[in-house]
Design a protein around this motif. Structure first.
Motif, PDB file in Angstrom:
ATOM      1  N   LEU A   1       0.826  -1.202   0.000  1.00  0.00           N
ATOM      2  CA  LEU A   1       0.000   0.000   0.000  1.00  0.00           C
ATOM      3  C   LEU A   1       0.865   1.258   0.000  1.00  0.00           C
ATOM      4  O   LEU A   1       0.532   2.258  -0.641  1.00  0.00           O
ATOM      5  CB  LEU A   1      -0.925  -0.003   1.220  1.00  0.00           C
ATOM      6  N   THR A   2       1.971   1.207   0.728  1.00  0.00           N
ATOM      7  CA  THR A   2       2.864   2.363   0.806  1.00  0.00           C
ATOM      8  C   THR A   2       3.551   2.637  -0.534  1.00  0.00           C
ATOM      9  O   THR A   2       3.764   3.787  -0.911  1.00  0.00           O
ATOM     10  CB  THR A   2       3.924   2.137   1.898  1.00  0.00           C
ATOM     11  N   LEU A   3       3.865   1.577  -1.263  1.00  0.00           N
ATOM     12  CA  LEU A   3       4.574   1.705  -2.541  1.00  0.00           C
ATOM     13  C   LEU A   3       3.626   1.752  -3.733  1.00  0.00           C
ATOM     14  O   LEU A   3       4.078   1.877  -4.877  1.00  0.00           O
ATOM     15  CB  LEU A   3       5.546   0.538  -2.721  1.00  0.00           C
ATOM     16  N   GLU A   4       2.329   1.670  -3.503  1.00  0.00           N
ATOM     17  CA  GLU A   4       1.344   1.571  -4.593  1.00  0.00           C
ATOM     18  C   GLU A   4       1.385   2.804  -5.498  1.00  0.00           C
ATOM     19  O   GLU A   4       1.771   3.897  -5.079  1.00  0.00           O
ATOM     20  CB  GLU A   4      -0.055   1.376  -3.998  1.00  0.00           C
ATOM     21  N   THR A   5       0.964   2.589  -6.745  1.00  0.00           N
ATOM     22  CA  THR A   5       0.994   3.649  -7.746  1.00  0.00           C
ATOM     23  C   THR A   5      -0.411   4.067  -8.153  1.00  0.00           C
ATOM     24  O   THR A   5      -1.389   3.360  -7.895  1.00  0.00           O
ATOM     25  CB  THR A   5       1.756   3.186  -9.000  1.00  0.00           C
ATOM     26  N   ASP A   6      -0.483   5.208  -8.820  1.00  0.00           N
ATOM     27  CA  ASP A   6      -1.754   5.648  -9.394  1.00  0.00           C
ATOM     28  C   ASP A   6      -1.948   4.969 -10.743  1.00  0.00           C
ATOM     29  O   ASP A   6      -1.164   4.100 -11.146  1.00  0.00           O
ATOM     30  CB  ASP A   6      -1.801   7.175  -9.511  1.00  0.00           C
ATOM     31  N   ILE A   7      -2.978   5.366 -11.455  1.00  0.00           N
ATOM     32  CA  ILE A   7      -3.344   4.694 -12.700  1.00  0.00           C
ATOM     33  C   ILE A   7      -2.279   4.855 -13.781  1.00  0.00           C
ATOM     34  O   ILE A   7      -2.206   4.058 -14.715  1.00  0.00           O
ATOM     35  CB  ILE A   7      -4.730   5.206 -13.173  1.00  0.00           C
ATOM     36  N   ASP A   8      -1.418   5.858 -13.649  1.00  0.00           N
ATOM     37  CA  ASP A   8      -0.344   6.087 -14.614  1.00  0.00           C
ATOM     38  C   ASP A   8       0.979   5.473 -14.183  1.00  0.00           C
ATOM     39  O   ASP A   8       2.012   5.668 -14.841  1.00  0.00           O
ATOM     40  CB  ASP A   8      -0.150   7.583 -14.862  1.00  0.00           C
ATOM     41  N   GLY A   9       0.965   4.757 -13.046  1.00  0.00           N
ATOM     42  CA  GLY A   9       2.181   4.085 -12.597  1.00  0.00           C
ATOM     43  C   GLY A   9       3.099   4.912 -11.734  1.00  0.00           C
ATOM     44  O   GLY A   9       4.237   4.512 -11.469  1.00  0.00           O
ATOM     45  N   ASP A  10       2.620   6.064 -11.254  1.00  0.00           N
ATOM     46  CA  ASP A  10       3.434   6.912 -10.377  1.00  0.00           C
ATOM     47  C   ASP A  10       3.065   6.650  -8.915  1.00  0.00           C
ATOM     48  O   ASP A  10       1.878   6.580  -8.577  1.00  0.00           O
ATOM     49  CB  ASP A  10       3.195   8.392 -10.694  1.00  0.00           C
ATOM     50  N   GLN A  11       4.064   6.517  -8.049  1.00  0.00           N
ATOM     51  CA  GLN A  11       3.786   6.329  -6.629  1.00  0.00           C
ATOM     52  C   GLN A  11       3.037   7.540  -6.095  1.00  0.00           C
ATOM     53  O   GLN A  11       3.438   8.684  -6.350  1.00  0.00           O
ATOM     54  CB  GLN A  11       5.092   6.108  -5.870  1.00  0.00           C
ATOM     55  N   ALA A  12       1.952   7.304  -5.371  1.00  0.00           N
ATOM     56  CA  ALA A  12       1.053   8.415  -5.054  1.00  0.00           C
ATOM     57  C   ALA A  12       0.450   8.368  -3.662  1.00  0.00           C
ATOM     58  O   ALA A  12      -0.469   9.131  -3.373  1.00  0.00           O
ATOM     59  CB  ALA A  12      -0.079   8.476  -6.092  1.00  0.00           C
TER      60      ALA A  12
END
Length: 402
Positions: A256-267
């Motif tokens: 969850l901490t390292l998860e990305t948004d829909i474009d693959g950026d950590q968010a």
């Protein structure tokens, strides 16, 4: 939520430092000078117009707000210490595109809310949940975030390890580096985590006591138990359901901490120092207020509406997780929308929702590789009601994520 049964604040064009009150007396009444920044955009999302109004409003102190709004607690069969919604950040880009910021945020559940708060940057946020344990959990998070100037200090305190000596040098580091350091410190054989944990829990108890809430010995024992769960599991902690086996798609806290948004950026709010600072400033100013309340309950949401009216603020975002599924099942969905209607709401406000496919078919907002689907829907549409089914409710008028 279960799939079966929240530096500087943005205040318009400028940014300002929020100073923390230096005493409990100073916390009794605080003046909230909120730059309400409601950003509109054209159909292409290219142009944004700022509609801002400087307002000065008063609110009672943190403890009084918690006690004023809270209802009697209820039961739900999960611990909710962390989310089970791996794709929770898939809505972040769309939130940025819509451009609605400021105002008031309301959400349910754990620190997943903080990532949405870091994007919306509200003047105040209320975290409401039917479980009193969620309130206690957020008191733990508040105490740890307030004491931790940097992300690595917060994650170290949450997981019971000593932070590095040069914490200031870690402020701008990538979250991947920070996670690797926490993992290494947590597994180090020479770790003195026992002594660190004892000192931390004593410090947390004193910090929470200073918040001014009426808490029992049992409450403090619950807070300590939650902290120990993070310490004992480290970044591998997972969402837990009672009486049901964990699902293979439940993420760890590390994921969850390292998860990305829909474009693959950590968010996540921990992905950058700036995102963490937004949340920390709000915590230190007592503007993230956890309360006990059922979305379809008799008083909590309506009292939030009264408080926002007093503050001359409007709702800009409401994170519901998948609570509406259970309200629909229990026949109390209409009470939820009636409560929502009592909250002053900006015309562009959105509902952030989670949908699980075992509740029906594949959702049009589904993103490949994720079990749960995060969606955005205008609050105005939800207030209109007249839905024929749960499926109709979760799919009608959803905002495109890309």
């Amino acid at each position: 939520m279960s799939d079966e049964s929240a530096g500087s604040l943005d205040s318009g064009a400028s940014r300002r430092v929020v100073e923390r009150p230096s005493s409990i007396e100073a916390r009794r009444w605080w003046v909230l000078t909120a730059g309400l920044v409601l950003l509109g955009c054209d159909a292409s999302g290219a142009d944004r117009t700022t509609l801002s109004a400087q307002q000065t409003v008063e609110a009672t102190d943190f403890a009084s707000l918690v006690e004023r709004i809270s209802e009697r607690g209820g039961y739900f069969d999960t611990d909710n210490l962390i989310s089970n919604e791996t794709g929770y950040l898939n809505v972040v880009d769309a939130l940025a595109r819509i451009g609605i910021t400021g105002g008031a945020y309301v959400g349910v559940g754990p620190d997943q809310n903080f990532s949405y708060i870091a994007e919306v940057r509200p003047a105040i946020a209320f975290i409401t949940d039917i479980r009193r344990d969620n309130l206690l959990h957020h008191l733990l998070l508040k105490a740890l975030i307030e004491r931790s100037e940097t992300r690595i200090e917060f994650l170290a305190a949450l997981h019971g390890v000593r932070p590095p000596a040069d914490v200031s040098e870690w402020r701008g580091r990538d979250i991947d580096e920070i996670v690797v350091w926490i993992d290494d410190a947590w597994t180090a054989p020479e770790s003195s985590r026992g002594e660190t944990a004892t000192a931390l829990m004593e410090e947390v108890r004193e910090a929470i006591r200073a918040f001014g809430l009426s808490l029992s010995d049992e409450d403090y024992a619950t807070i300590e138990r939650f902290h120990r769960e993070f310490m004992d599991a480290g970044l591998s902690l997972r969402f837990t359901s009672f009486g049901r086996a964990p699902r293979p798609y439940y993420p760890t806290y590390r994921q969850l901490t390292l998860e990305t948004d829909i474009d693959g950026d950590q968010a996540s709010y921990l992905a950058t120092a700036e995102g963490y600072d937004v949340v920390r400033d709000l915590q230190r100013a007592d503007r993230i207020v956890p309360v006990v309340g059922d979305m379809a309950g008799r008083s909590a949401l309506r009292e939030i509406g009264v408080v926002l009216t007093e503050m001359e603020l409007e709702l800009t975002a409401f994170y519901t997780s998948n609570v509406e599924f259970y309200l629909w099942q229990s026949g109390t969905f209409d009470r939820w929308t009636e409560n929502l209607a009592a909250i002053p709401t900006h015309e562009d406000a959105v509902v952030i929702r989670s949908y699980f496919p075992n509740f029906g078919g594949g959702h049009p907002s589904a993103v490949s590789g994720y079990y749960a689907t995060q969606t955005l829907q205008p609050v105005s549409l939800l207030k209109e009601g007249d839905f024929t089914s749960y499926w109709d409710m979760v799919t009608r008028g959803v905002i495109e994520l890309r």
